[in-house]
Design a protein around this motif. Structure first.
Motif, mmCIF file in Angstrom:
data_model
loop_
_atom_site.group_PDB
_atom_site.id
_atom_site.type_symbol
_atom_site.label_atom_id
_atom_site.label_comp_id
_atom_site.label_asym_id
_atom_site.label_seq_id
_atom_site.Cartn_x
_atom_site.Cartn_y
_atom_site.Cartn_z
ATOM 1 N N ALA A 167 6.271 -1.263 -10.319
ATOM 2 C CA ALA A 167 6.906 -2.586 -10.271
ATOM 3 C C ALA A 167 6.835 -3.172 -8.873
ATOM 4 C CB ALA A 167 8.359 -2.474 -10.736
ATOM 5 N N ALA A 168 7.091 -2.347 -7.851
ATOM 6 C CA ALA A 168 7.050 -2.830 -6.471
ATOM 7 C C ALA A 168 5.646 -3.299 -6.101
ATOM 8 C CB ALA A 168 7.516 -1.727 -5.524
ATOM 9 N N ALA A 169 4.630 -2.549 -6.530
ATOM 10 C CA ALA A 169 3.257 -2.950 -6.235
ATOM 11 C C ALA A 169 2.909 -4.269 -6.929
ATOM 12 C CB ALA A 169 2.287 -1.848 -6.668
ATOM 13 N N LEU A 191 2.332 9.967 -7.995
ATOM 14 C CA LEU A 191 3.201 10.229 -9.137
ATOM 15 C C LEU A 191 2.425 10.168 -10.457
ATOM 16 C CD1 LEU A 191 6.245 8.187 -7.859
ATOM 17 C CD2 LEU A 191 6.216 10.660 -8.262
ATOM 18 N N VAL A 192 1.414 9.316 -10.533
ATOM 19 C CA VAL A 192 0.551 9.293 -11.719
ATOM 20 C C VAL A 192 -0.147 10.635 -11.875
ATOM 21 C CG1 VAL A 192 -1.596 8.331 -12.651
ATOM 22 C CG2 VAL A 192 0.201 6.810 -11.818
ATOM 23 N N ALA A 193 -0.603 11.189 -10.754
ATOM 24 C CA ALA A 193 -1.260 12.499 -10.813
ATOM 25 C C ALA A 193 -0.308 13.570 -11.347
ATOM 26 C CB ALA A 193 -1.769 12.884 -9.426
ATOM 27 N N VAL A 194 0.952 13.508 -10.913
ATOM 28 C CA VAL A 194 1.957 14.465 -11.393
ATOM 29 C C VAL A 194 2.161 14.295 -12.898
ATOM 30 C CG1 VAL A 194 4.389 15.120 -11.289
ATOM 31 C CG2 VAL A 194 3.119 14.670 -9.178
ATOM 32 N N HIS A 195 2.277 13.041 -13.346
ATOM 33 C CA HIS A 195 2.494 12.793 -14.771
ATOM 34 C C HIS A 195 1.303 13.250 -15.614
ATOM 35 C CE1 HIS A 195 6.010 10.564 -13.509
ATOM 36 N NE2 HIS A 195 6.306 10.282 -14.755
ATOM 37 N N PHE A 228 0.037 6.063 5.131
ATOM 38 C CA PHE A 228 -0.171 7.031 4.059
ATOM 39 C C PHE A 228 0.788 8.216 4.209
ATOM 40 C CE2 PHE A 228 -4.362 4.885 3.910
ATOM 41 C CZ PHE A 228 -4.363 4.538 2.574
ATOM 42 N N GLY A 229 1.046 8.598 5.449
ATOM 43 C CA GLY A 229 2.008 9.678 5.683
ATOM 44 C C GLY A 229 3.386 9.324 5.179
ATOM 45 N N MET A 230 3.798 8.083 5.424
ATOM 46 C CA MET A 230 5.101 7.625 4.925
ATOM 47 C C MET A 230 5.188 7.732 3.417
ATOM 48 S SD MET A 230 6.581 4.294 6.835
ATOM 49 C CE MET A 230 7.916 4.330 5.656
ATOM 50 N N ALA A 231 4.136 7.270 2.735
ATOM 51 C CA ALA A 231 4.145 7.291 1.273
ATOM 52 C C ALA A 231 4.234 8.717 0.746
ATOM 53 C CB ALA A 231 2.892 6.600 0.745
ATOM 54 N N VAL A 232 3.440 9.612 1.304
ATOM 55 C CA VAL A 232 3.425 10.995 0.834
ATOM 56 C C VAL A 232 4.746 11.687 1.148
ATOM 57 C CG1 VAL A 232 2.334 13.249 1.118
ATOM 58 C CG2 VAL A 232 0.922 11.186 0.993
ATOM 59 N N LEU A 233 5.214 11.562 2.386
ATOM 60 C CA LEU A 233 6.449 12.249 2.785
ATOM 61 C C LEU A 233 7.651 11.743 1.994
ATOM 62 C CD1 LEU A 233 6.045 12.452 6.677
ATOM 63 C CD2 LEU A 233 5.564 14.210 4.967
ATOM 64 N N TRP A 266 0.816 -1.210 0.000
ATOM 65 C CA TRP A 266 0.000 0.000 0.000
ATOM 66 C C TRP A 266 0.849 1.259 0.000
ATOM 67 C CZ3 TRP A 266 -4.319 -0.384 -2.024
ATOM 68 C CH2 TRP A 266 -5.094 -1.536 -1.875
ATOM 69 N N GLN A 267 2.037 1.185 0.561
ATOM 70 C CA GLN A 267 2.930 2.341 0.453
ATOM 71 C C GLN A 267 3.312 2.580 -1.006
ATOM 72 O OE1 GLN A 267 6.322 2.485 3.116
ATOM 73 N NE2 GLN A 267 7.452 3.802 1.722
ATOM 74 N N ALA A 268 3.618 1.508 -1.728
ATOM 75 C CA ALA A 268 3.962 1.634 -3.148
ATOM 76 C C ALA A 268 2.771 2.143 -3.952
ATOM 77 C CB ALA A 268 4.440 0.295 -3.697
ATOM 78 N N VAL A 269 1.571 1.654 -3.639
ATOM 79 C CA VAL A 269 0.373 2.074 -4.376
ATOM 80 C C VAL A 269 0.092 3.554 -4.163
ATOM 81 C CG1 VAL A 269 -2.134 1.826 -4.488
ATOM 82 C CG2 VAL A 269 -0.688 -0.209 -4.443
ATOM 83 N N VAL A 270 0.161 4.009 -2.922
ATOM 84 C CA VAL A 270 -0.104 5.418 -2.635
ATOM 85 C C VAL A 270 0.913 6.312 -3.331
ATOM 86 C CG1 VAL A 270 -0.207 7.164 -0.813
ATOM 87 C CG2 VAL A 270 -1.278 4.940 -0.469
#
Length: 311
Positions: A200-202, A58-62, A230-235, A49-53
């Motif tokens: 790839a990780a997900a 990053l998809v949003a950025v792209h 979720f905080g870990m993924a974002v930060l 879930w960290q990889a997914v978040v």
């Protein structure tokens, strides 16, 4: 004061503020990892879930920038190797160890990544040994020894194998860094590289979680473990983005100094958020690791910069 001098000082101060800020965010991920791991969710599921978040962000950025993710054979191979060695495997192991190891100790062991990267660079003949850097490598070994050998070092001596597991995670990151130096696809934005790695990780962790019967959605309402995840993924994503900017704006040697900030703030955040207290051996290990970081630091901006810490 000459306007050019004033402008230079402002620009330099901004870079330092960004470096300290990004390093502090990365340091915060260590106590967050411990909080998330103590929630009872399996480590592989947490890594998934960290990889997914991160990937969704990053998809949003792209999409916003109208970028396309490169999918050549070299790119896919690169995403797979780095997704495994830089995210799927070490993140899962970190979550396993985080239940047993104080977050401050996790932060200290991450300082071994540049040292192991340097050792692999010597073995692959990417770089030549020097006396100062050999001394830095020895300092890293001593730092780990200070953590695992004295019985009074850790709150629970039974945590020693878990500390060694975290060192293995650092070795995974070092392998990834060495691979990046050898096979980085040309003309690819680092954020695209990171997106490919997260996807790839997900894709790697999801089947493992399914096979072992631990695949689960984050439960509602969100508690502190889910918020920490979720905080870990974002930060981590934000910190990595700033790090990429620092490499381009300040040079790889300047950016590599973020490792000091990550290690120090990782220890500090654990004390503030989790009330951690450390023995004299742990503080000695921290001091030795910082000395080792200073000794293995690249000697010029032409040197590689793959000494960054990982989410």
């Amino acid at each position: 004061m000459h306007p050019a001098v004033a402008s230079y000082r402002v620009a330099t101060a901004r870079l330092w503020l960004l470096l300290v800020g990004a390093g502090s965010l990365w340091g915060l991920t260590f106590p967050l990892a411990r909080i998330a791991a103590q929630g009872g969710t399996h480590a592989v599921t947490l890594a998934l879930w960290q990889a997914v978040v991160s990937a969704l962000g990053l998809v949003a950025v792209h999409l916003a920038l109208r970028w396309r993710l490169p999918l050549s054979g070299q790119h896919v191979r690169f995403y797979a190797v780095c997704g495994l060695m830089g995210t799927a495997l070490p993140t899962s192991l970190y979550y396993l160890a985080a239940v047993h190891v104080p977050s401050g100790v996790l932060a200290i062991t991450i300082a071994t990544v540049p040292m192991m990267t340097l050792l692999l660079a010597w073995l692959c003949r990417i770089e030549r040994p020097s006396m100062a850097r050999v001394a830095g490598l020895v300092a890293g070994i001593l730092g780990v020894a200070f953590l695992v050998l004295p019985e009074a070092s850790l709150p629970d001596p039974a945590a020693v194998p878990w500390v060694l597991l975290v060192v293995l995670c650092a070795a995974c990151y070092a392998i990834e860094n060495s691979y990046i130096a050898l096979d980085l696809p040309p003309d690819t934005h680092p954020l695209s590289i990171l997106l490919g790695m997260m996807i790839a990780a997900a894709l790697m962790t999801a089947p493992v979680a399914f096979v072992f019967g631990v695949l689960a959605l984050p439960s509602l309402p969100f508690g502190w473990p889910e918020i920490s995840l979720f905080g870990m993924a974002v930060l981590s994503t934000v910190a990595y983005t700033v790090f990429v900017y620092l490499v381009g704006a300040g040079g790889p040697v300047f950016a590599s100094q973020i490792a000091y900030v990550v290690t120090l703030t990782g220890v500090a955040w654990g004390m503030v958020l989790l009330g951690e207290a450390h023995s004299g051996w742990v503080w000695a290990a921290l001091a030795i690791m910082l000395v080792g970081l200073a000794l293995v630091k690249p000697g010029g901006d032409a040197a590689g910069s793959q000494s960054e810490v990982k989410p």
